[in-house]
Scaffold this motif. Sequence first.
Motif, PDB file in Angstrom:
ATOM      1  N   GLN A  42      -9.618  -5.181  40.498  1.00 10.99           N
ATOM      2  CA  GLN A  42      -9.621  -4.156  41.561  1.00 10.99           C
ATOM      3  C   GLN A  42      -9.438  -2.740  41.014  1.00 10.99           C
ATOM      4  OE1 GLN A  42      -7.755  -4.575  45.296  1.00 10.99           O
ATOM      5  NE2 GLN A  42      -7.784  -6.833  45.262  1.00 10.99           N
ATOM      6  N   ARG A  43      -8.548  -2.592  40.033  1.00  7.75           N
ATOM      7  CA  ARG A  43      -8.292  -1.254  39.506  1.00  7.75           C
ATOM      8  C   ARG A  43      -9.588  -0.654  38.932  1.00  7.75           C
ATOM      9  NH1 ARG A  43      -3.500   0.857  37.309  1.00  7.75           N
ATOM     10  NH2 ARG A  43      -2.607  -1.225  37.382  1.00  7.75           N
ATOM     11  N   GLN A  44     -10.291  -1.456  38.129  1.00  6.14           N
ATOM     12  CA  GLN A  44     -11.528  -0.959  37.535  1.00  6.14           C
ATOM     13  C   GLN A  44     -12.615  -0.703  38.580  1.00  6.14           C
ATOM     14  OE1 GLN A  44     -11.331  -3.983  34.099  1.00  6.14           O
ATOM     15  NE2 GLN A  44     -13.124  -2.737  33.631  1.00  6.14           N
ATOM     16  N   LEU A  45     -12.680  -1.649  39.525  1.00  9.86           N
ATOM     17  CA  LEU A  45     -13.685  -1.545  40.580  1.00  9.86           C
ATOM     18  C   LEU A  45     -13.478  -0.235  41.356  1.00  9.86           C
ATOM     19  CD1 LEU A  45     -15.983  -3.333  41.429  1.00  9.86           C
ATOM     20  CD2 LEU A  45     -14.461  -4.510  43.011  1.00  9.86           C
ATOM     21  N   ALA A  46     -12.234   0.028  41.727  1.00  5.01           N
ATOM     22  CA  ALA A  46     -11.919   1.256  42.466  1.00  5.01           C
ATOM     23  C   ALA A  46     -12.304   2.478  41.625  1.00  5.01           C
ATOM     24  CB  ALA A  46     -10.436   1.287  42.821  1.00  5.01           C
ATOM     25  N   GLY A  47     -12.052   2.385  40.329  1.00  4.19           N
ATOM     26  CA  GLY A  47     -12.403   3.490  39.433  1.00  4.19           C
ATOM     27  C   GLY A  47     -13.897   3.737  39.423  1.00  4.19           C
ATOM     28  N   GLN A  48     -14.667   2.656  39.326  1.00  2.62           N
ATOM     29  CA  GLN A  48     -16.120   2.814  39.266  1.00  2.62           C
ATOM     30  C   GLN A  48     -16.683   3.333  40.583  1.00  2.62           C
ATOM     31  OE1 GLN A  48     -18.512  -0.249  37.670  1.00  2.62           O
ATOM     32  NE2 GLN A  48     -17.445  -0.273  35.694  1.00  2.62           N
ATOM     33  N   LEU A  49     -16.074   2.876  41.687  1.00  2.00           N
ATOM     34  CA  LEU A  49     -16.575   3.322  42.986  1.00  2.00           C
ATOM     35  C   LEU A  49     -16.024   4.708  43.354  1.00  2.00           C
ATOM     36  CD1 LEU A  49     -16.162  -0.035  44.932  1.00  2.00           C
ATOM     37  CD2 LEU A  49     -18.329   1.090  44.414  1.00  2.00           C
ATOM     38  N   LYS A  50     -15.088   5.172  42.540  1.00  2.00           N
ATOM     39  CA  LYS A  50     -14.422   6.464  42.792  1.00  2.00           C
ATOM     40  C   LYS A  50     -13.778   6.501  44.188  1.00  2.00           C
ATOM     41  CE  LYS A  50     -16.790   9.516  39.484  1.00  2.00           C
ATOM     42  NZ  LYS A  50     -17.319   8.494  38.620  1.00  2.00           N
ATOM     43  N   VAL A  51     -13.018   5.427  44.526  1.00  2.00           N
ATOM     44  CA  VAL A  51     -12.266   5.402  45.795  1.00  2.00           C
ATOM     45  C   VAL A  51     -10.830   4.966  45.481  1.00  2.00           C
ATOM     46  CG1 VAL A  51     -14.258   4.854  47.246  1.00  2.00           C
ATOM     47  CG2 VAL A  51     -12.933   2.991  46.246  1.00  2.00           C
ATOM     48  N   ASN A  52      -9.937   5.174  46.435  1.00  2.00           N
ATOM     49  CA  ASN A  52      -8.566   4.673  46.302  1.00  2.00           C
ATOM     50  C   ASN A  52      -8.559   3.160  46.314  1.00  2.00           C
ATOM     51  OD1 ASN A  52      -7.418   7.194  46.332  1.00  2.00           O
ATOM     52  ND2 ASN A  52      -7.319   7.239  48.586  1.00  2.00           N
ATOM     53  N   ARG A  53      -7.555   2.583  45.672  1.00  2.00           N
ATOM     54  CA  ARG A  53      -7.467   1.126  45.696  1.00  2.00           C
ATOM     55  C   ARG A  53      -7.241   0.616  47.114  1.00  2.00           C
ATOM     56  NH1 ARG A  53      -4.002  -1.644  41.062  1.00  2.00           N
ATOM     57  NH2 ARG A  53      -4.787  -3.436  42.223  1.00  2.00           N
ATOM     58  N   SER A  54      -6.554   1.407  47.952  1.00  2.00           N
ATOM     59  CA  SER A  54      -6.304   0.941  49.322  1.00  2.00           C
ATOM     60  C   SER A  54      -7.615   0.857  50.113  1.00  2.00           C
ATOM     61  CB  SER A  54      -5.319   1.881  50.015  1.00  2.00           C
ATOM     62  OG  SER A  54      -5.836   3.199  49.983  1.00  2.00           O
ATOM     63  N   THR A  55      -8.519   1.814  49.893  1.00  2.00           N
ATOM     64  CA  THR A  55      -9.824   1.776  50.569  1.00  2.00           C
ATOM     65  C   THR A  55     -10.591   0.527  50.139  1.00  2.00           C
ATOM     66  OG1 THR A  55      -9.871   4.177  50.433  1.00  2.00           O
ATOM     67  CG2 THR A  55     -11.944   3.091  50.970  1.00  2.00           C
ATOM     68  N   LEU A  56     -10.589   0.307  48.824  1.00  2.00           N
ATOM     69  CA  LEU A  56     -11.291  -0.860  48.303  1.00  2.00           C
ATOM     70  C   LEU A  56     -10.698  -2.144  48.879  1.00  2.00           C
ATOM     71  CD1 LEU A  56     -13.314  -2.162  46.319  1.00  2.00           C
ATOM     72  CD2 LEU A  56     -11.505  -2.112  44.601  1.00  2.00           C
ATOM     73  N   ALA A  57      -9.355  -2.186  48.984  1.00  2.00           N
ATOM     74  CA  ALA A  57      -8.683  -3.403  49.438  1.00  2.00           C
ATOM     75  C   ALA A  57      -9.155  -3.787  50.846  1.00  2.00           C
ATOM     76  CB  ALA A  57      -7.167  -3.212  49.409  1.00  2.00           C
ATOM     77  N   ILE A  58      -9.351  -2.775  51.716  1.00  2.00           N
ATOM     78  CA  ILE A  58      -9.818  -3.086  53.081  1.00  2.00           C
ATOM     79  C   ILE A  58     -11.176  -3.772  53.028  1.00  2.00           C
ATOM     80  CG2 ILE A  58     -10.384  -2.128  55.351  1.00  2.00           C
ATOM     81  CD1 ILE A  58      -8.616   0.279  54.651  1.00  2.00           C
ATOM     82  N   ALA A  59     -12.078  -3.186  52.226  1.00  2.00           N
ATOM     83  CA  ALA A  59     -13.426  -3.762  52.120  1.00  2.00           C
ATOM     84  C   ALA A  59     -13.361  -5.194  51.601  1.00  2.00           C
ATOM     85  CB  ALA A  59     -14.288  -2.896  51.213  1.00  2.00           C
TER      86      ALA A  59
END
Lengths: 481, 481
Positions: A42-59
């Motif tokens: 998740q940390r890397q994914l959020a970095g690549q998508l350039k979003v907060n980890r919390s935003t990514l977590a919802i998706a």
Amino acid sequence: MLTMDWQPCRGNALPLYRQIYLYIQNKIETGQWPSGTRLLPQRQLAGQLKVNRSTLAIALDELTADGYIKSRRGSGMTVSSPAWAKLASASRSWNQRLTADAYLSNQPMIQKINTLEFAPDMIRLGTGEIAPELLPQTELQQLIAETAPKIHNFGYQEPQGLPALRQQISRHLKTRGIDAAPGSILIVSGALQALQLICFGLLAPKDAMFIERPSYLLSLQLFRSLQLRFSTLPMEADGLSLTSLAEQHKRHRHALLYTVPTFHNPTGALMPLNKRQALLHFCQENQLPIVEDDVYRDLWLDQEPPPPLKAMDANGLVLYVNSLSKTIGPGLRIGWVVGPEPIIQRLADLKMQHDYGSSILSQWVAAEWLRQGLEEAHLTRLRQELRQRRLLVGQCLENHFSQLADWRLPSGGFYIWLKLRTPVSLPQLFKAACQKHVLLNPGTIYDQQSSQYLRLSYAYAKPEELCRGLKILAGLLERRP
Amino acid sequence: MLTMDWQPCRGNALPLYRQIYLYIQNKIETGQWPSGTRLLPQRQLAGQLKVNRSTLAIALDELTADGYIKSRRGSGMTVSSPAWAKLASASRSWNQRLTADAYLSNQPMIQKINTLEFAPDMIRLGTGEIAPELLPQTELQQLIAETAPKIHNFGYQEPQGLPALRQQISRHLKTRGIDAAPGSILIVSGALQALQLICFGLLAPKDAMFIERPSYLLSLQLFRSLQLRFSTLPMEADGLSLTSLAEQHKRHRHALLYTVPTFHNPTGALMPLNKRQALLHFCQENQLPIVEDDVYRDLWLDQEPPPPLKAMDANGLVLYVNSLSKTIGPGLRIGWVVGPEPIIQRLADLKMQHDYGSSILSQWVAAEWLRQGLEEAHLTRLRQELRQRRLLVGQCLENHFSQLADWRLPSGGFYIWLKLRTPVSLPQLFKAACQKHVLLNPGTIYDQQSSQYLRLSYAYAKPEELCRGLKILAGLLERRP
């Protein structure tokens, strides 16, 4: 690992998490991300998508709830489309193939190098190619434009390649001491393809083949996949060990010898004239065919090297391989093999089965490059630049590595085979260097036993990067216990 | 057989026979014609050199006297250099390799076709490519000149290929109903290379693979060399036999299915939508991956074909292969594979091991071709031309073959699978046609059992040649007992 070449758009009417949901859902539903594929942490994914980890977590939560993703403790998140569950994973059969395949993948470290080479801000201390800014870009652009009207057939070509190009190569070879008619030349897509065709076409599985140790060839998983047996000849300061060759050949007949006698990759060694004569003599006496890889010849820096083995070969014993990749640019993908006509025709036949010949654009441009004699002026400039870089790197090494390593500056080409004085874990060093944005080519790529070596190249990284990278490397080595 | 790409010069101070002597001596002494190689029969040799047989005889006598050639009754003349006699023929080891090799040569008939395709005055009735004069030569020349200044890096490229080209292909695929991100696309040097990478990279030796019968793949010796086991699916008027597929797959698990559902090579068959759906359904149920070769899609002549299997593939079951070779020109050597990302990355890794990527010139030109939307105008013209040729060949066949053969005109592509009514010896027919300067593609190239078939193509030979060639062929068939 899946690529993520997209970022959600902040100006979009849809919230970010929803855009991410739809993007990943589409990847899974169209089968681009098949069932069982693992997502990035998740940390890397959020970095690549350039979003907060919390935003990514919802998706990701929504994708999990909808059955597109499952996550298990320890093994991270994997793709699990509902369609797949129903179908018992049709394309899992593709995934199975990935492990059951006849061919081996590139070594993980080489794969990693291949990928990191395209990461920005990486100082590439070992990359074996001429930096783009040293290639004759302006001349080539102009040449391409000039050549365009001459290309009068975009159809398939003769199996051995464009006659106009083979004529120019024949002429060019004469200046290097080699007498070869166009009929004894095959155009290939770079020297690597030549080696592949030779091994595929002329060797039987389990055939034994002499190579140098270390050798560029060992970095190519492809050749291991062919089940060839390699006998290795230790490299000396003046090229492969003739003693070892004689000893081993006495014990066991070998099918051929692969050698880079001129500015060897990775050691930079140059074989002098008398040793070339002795090698050729031995091979003639023992009926041992030679594949001579001469791609670094034109990059001599101090004085012209002795003639190629092929120039002294009166008996069609040598298959000679060369290319334009190390001089005008690998992007053209133009190389050639020279040898006895029946062998060349055999290899041409095989090439037709592989890819129906090389790009006609590249062939025409290469022919015009040689015809117009653009080579020499470019080589003069390129050599001057490489000399400066060699000098600079030599000084950096003196400044930072005099206690840490030993080396010899080559008289041509662009490789330095750096021997570390203290044994280190190359994988750890590689990783530590990566974290500091320095990309290394560990010696073990070219020889399992070379675990105290690094291949340096002064052709790729910019001068100031070379200095900075070497200083960082020295720092890492000094810090080791 | 040795090439003879040279003729003695009548204006030269040396007599003709002496020029010939020196030419052949040089070929032998430089090892270009190794010991043991057979020369052409004297009649042919004299023809190629454009000299009298008596002139040639003098040269050959001297070469024999000097030990360069020996001739034995029955087996013709062979090279025999004095150096070789001494060395017990060092490069005979190369010649041995020619028979001991792991790879099979192309079938002799295909080799012959490949060579004769470059003989002048040959009417090529079966050649599977668009004639050079139908390719967009002027547009391409202009495009190349325009594109030249944009090529800003002549170095090595990303493993999957130029990003700009993959973006354009992604856009292009959307218009064909396929949703594929650039990350799920691999650029290859033509569809043949795609098939090779798939078979090398994803199949284990002895893996069984479904192919159609007849099939283009059977014409490729390369695939036999891989020791794959083929199960063949008979072609019906609307594509491969689903019944046969179901029966055989029940008995034995297969690794994959290779199919050309759209304007099949060599039969021209088109699979309708409902059969595509049924095929895909079967493969999903049975976890059988599909390789869809779609290179003829854009050459529809009557109406747009049903969508590719890949467009209906929600599960990443299909690897989709296409290229620019059948539309803008094979000389570019640009094709692509679309599929699940991990598979594409695996194939990209393998491609890097084979040839380090495709020509950057070709990739840029292909990207610009697609970006500028030059495709549609060209395809409209090309289709119109192919329609006229199809009509013409249909009339020729009606006029000359109504008693001799049966056929069906295709609704796209350019192949006609001609079934002869009376059994003939195809090798004899091939030879007789060659003597009348007509080059045939016998059905047995695509299927050993198709010994009553010929593959015709109306894409290559000029319209008047097509008529003339077909008339000659009909004459040959009528004369048989």
